[in-house]
Design an enzyme around this catalytic site. Structure first.
Site, PDB file in Angstrom:
ATOM      1  CD  GLU A  65     -59.512 -87.987  68.095  1.00  0.00           C
ATOM      2  OE1 GLU A  65     -58.789 -88.018  69.107  1.00  0.00           O
ATOM      3  OE2 GLU A  65     -59.353 -88.722  67.118  1.00  0.00           O
ATOM      4  CG  ASP A  66     -62.941 -89.511  71.372  1.00  0.00           C
ATOM      5  OD1 ASP A  66     -62.838 -89.486  70.132  1.00  0.00           O
ATOM      6  OD2 ASP A  66     -62.145 -90.098  72.122  1.00  0.00           O
TER       7      ASP A  66
END
Ligand code: MN
Length: 491
Positions: A65-66
Site C-alpha cells: 500500500e505505502d
C-alpha cells in the site's frame, strides 16, 4: 510445542530486510522510522504464536500500500501464502479508506464493517494481522492529533474489540477496549479505573481469607489448582453500569477469582466445594462448559456471598479453557495444534460448538502446515464461505446472501416493502433481469414503483426461503385466501 527461538529464521530476516528497504525514509507520526511499526506487529504476532507465513506477512503488511514494493515481488520471494495474506490486509485497508470519514459510518454500520472484514479476510490470519496492526497503532495513538485519536479509538471500540471478542481473544479485547476508551472518554475512564482500584483495595483482606478457606478445602480433596488474577476491564464495567442504571450494587463480578484445575471433573468438584463453603446467589450459576458461549468460551461461573457478606464471582476452568479464553483463536493455532492433529488422526474431533467448526478446520490446516504437509488454502476458504456471497447496496452497505441468491432475494432482504414493489434491477450499474444470479461483490440497485404488486411468476425467481415466505404471504393476502393463516399467525 514449537520452539520459538530468539533468532529470526532466514525467511523472516529476509522479510525484515525487504521491509526496511521499502520503508526507507518514511517516518511514523511519532517521528520514528516507519519500520518500527511493522517490526512491532511482527513481535505481537510472534507472541501470539502465529506461523511463520503470518509473521512474514505482518512484517510486509504496509509495503504494497505505502511503498514501491509489489505483490509479485513478494510472491516471488516468499510464495503464494504470504502474498495472499499481504493482499488481504491491503484490501482491508483500501476498503476502509473508501469510507472516508469514520464518523459517517460509525456506529450505525459497525456490523457492516465487521461483515466487511469477515468478507475480505477470508483467511482468518488476515484478520489476526489486522488486529496486531491495530493493537500497535492504538498503543502508539498519542502521537496522532486529538481529533484523529478519537476517531481511531472509536473505531477500535466499535469494530476491533468486538472482533477480538468474536475470536475469543480475551486479553486482546481488554487491551484494545481499555486503551481506546481512555481516548473516547478520558474523564469516565479515570473515574471507573479509580473505582475499581478502590473496590479491590477494600476487598483485599477479606479476599485473602477467602483464598485461604477454599485453598484448604481443595487441598483436602486433593484437587490440584492454580489461581489466576483477573482485572476487570474498565470499558466492560462502563457498559454494564449503563445497562444497570449506574447501580454498582448490581454488578456482581467486580471481584472475581479464577481457579484453574486439571480437568473437567475437577471443575465440577471445585464448584461443589465452593458452594459448600459459601452461599451461591440464585440464578448466578453458569455452566459454560456444557454450553460454551458463541465464541467458544468455556468456564463455570458462580457468584457467592462470602462469610463477611462480600459478593465474589468464581470462574472455574481447565488450563486449556483458560488459554483459549485469553488468547482465543491465536491460542488454538499454537497450543491445540498437536492435540487437534492427534484427535484428528484418531477421527475424534474436538468438542466445539458448531459455529466454531471452521476454527477446527483452521486448526487442522495450521497443524498440517507445521508438519510440512500441503494445505489447499483456496479449498479452506471455500469451506469457510462456500455457502455465502457478499453483495453491496449502492450506498455501500453489505448484505450477505447464500450463493445462488437472485435480485428478488436481495430486495426482500432489504425490506418487504422494497421486495413487493420491484420493477427492475441494476447490477454493477447495468440494467439486468430478475433471473440473474448475484455474484460475490456485485453492487445491486433495486428499482421500485409504488404501483407495482407482487406476481405469482416471481416464485420462480426466488432462491431464499426467507424471501419465498414473504412473497407467499403477500400473494395469499392479495388473493384473499389467507384468512385462516393470518388468524393462526396472530396468536
Ligand atoms: Mn500498519
Amino acid at each position: 510445542m514449537t520452539t520459538k527461538d530468539t533468532k529470526d529464521s532466514e525467511r523472516v530476516a529476509k522479510a525484515i530486510e525487504m521491509a526496511k528497504k521499502a520503508h526507507e525514509g518514511q517516518l511514523r507520526k511519532t517521528g520514528e522510522p516507519y519500520i518500527v511499526h511493522p517490526l512491532a506487529v511482527k513481535k505481537i504476532l510472534e507472541e501470539w504464536g502465529m506461523d511463520e507465513d503470518t509473521v512474514i506477512a505482518g512484517i510486509l503488511h504496509d509495503t504494497v500500500e505505502d511503498t514501491a514494493l509489489t505483490l509479485d515481488e513478494i510472491r516471488k520471494e516468499f510464495g503464494e501464502s504470504v502474498a495472499f495474506l499481504v493482499d488481504g490486509v491491503t484490501k482491508l485497508s483500501n476498503a476502509r479508506s473508501g469510507m472516508r470519514d469514520i464518523d459517517t459510518y460509525l456506529p450505525e454500520t459497525k456490523d457492516n464493517f465487521l461483515r466487511l472484514m469477515i468478507a475480505l479476510g477470508d483467511d482468518i490470519r488476515v484478520l489476526i494481522i489486522k488486529l496486531a496492526d491495530r493493537l500497535h497503532n492504538i498503543r502508539t495513538l498519542s502521537a496522532l492529533p486529538p481529533d484523529k485519536q478519537k476517531k481511531v479509538a472509536k473505531e477500535t471500540l466499535e469494530v476491533f474489540a468486538p472482533l477480538a471478542d468474536r475470536l475469543n481473544m480475551g486479553l486482546l479485547r481488554v487491551e484494545l477496549a481499555d486503551l481506546s476508551f481512555k481516548y473516547v472518554d478520558e474523564k469516565r475512564y479515570n473515574e471507573l479505573k479509580t473505582l475499581i482500584e478502590k473496590y479491590n483495595k477494600s476487598a483485599e483482606k477479606s479476599l485473602k481469607k477467602v483464598e485461604q478457606e477454599f485453598s484448604t478445602a481443595l487441598k483436602k480433596e486433593k484437587i490440584h489448582f492454580a489461581l489466576s488474577g483477573r482485572v476487570k476491564s474498565v470499558y466492560s464495567l462502563h457498559k454494564k453500569l449503563a445497562k444497570h442504571n449506574q447501580n454498582i450494587n448490581e454488578i456482581y463480578d467486580l471481584i472475581a477469582l479464577r481457579i484453574i484445575v486439571n480437568d473437567i471433573t475437577d471443575c465440577y468438584l471445585t464448584l461443589g466445594i465452593i458452594h459448600s463453603l459459601y452461599t451461591p446467589m440464585g440464578g448466578r450459576i453458569k455452566d459454560y462448559i456444557a454450553k460454551p458461549k458463541q465464541n467458544g468460551y468455556q468456564s463455570l461461573h458462580t457468584t457467592v456471598i462470602t462469610k463477611d457478606k462480600r459478593v465474589v464471582e468464581f470462574q472455574i476452568r481447565t488450563k486449556e479453557m483458560h488459554e483459549y479464553a485469553e488468547r482465543g483463536l491465536a491460542a488454538s493455532f499454537y497450543y491445540n495444534e498437536q492435540k487437534v492433529t492427534e484427535n484428528y488422526k484418531k477421527g475424534k474431533i474436538e468438542h466445539l460448538p458448531t459455529n466454531l467448526l471452521w476454527i477446527t478446520e483452521l486448526q487442522m490446516a495450521a497443524a498440517k502446515l507445521r508438519e510440512g504437509k500441503k494445505v489447499d488454502l483456496k479449498k479452506l476458504k471455500l469451506n469457510l464461505f462456500a455457502d455465502k456471497i457478499f453483495v453491496y447496496t449502492p450506498k455501500g452497505d453489505i448484505i450477505d446472501l447464500p450463493k445462488g441468491a437472485l435480485p428478488l432475494d436481495f430486495a426482500y432482504r432489504l425490506h418487504s416493502e422494497i421486495g413487493d414493489h420491484v420493477i427492475g434491477v441494476k447490477i454493477n450499474g447495468k440494467m439486468s433481469n430478475l433471473n440473474k444470479k448475484l455474484e460475490q461483490g456485485d453492487i445491486v440497485e433495486i428499482l421500485t414503483s409504488k404501483n407495482q404488486t407482487p406476481r405469482t411468476s416471481w416464485l420462480g425467481k426466488i432462491f431464499t426461503p426467507h424471501a419465498r415466505q414473504k412473497l407467499t404471504r403477500r400473494l395469499n393476502i392479495l388473493s384473499g385466501n389467507n384468512q385462516n393463516n393470518s388468524q393462526n399467525k396472530s396468536k
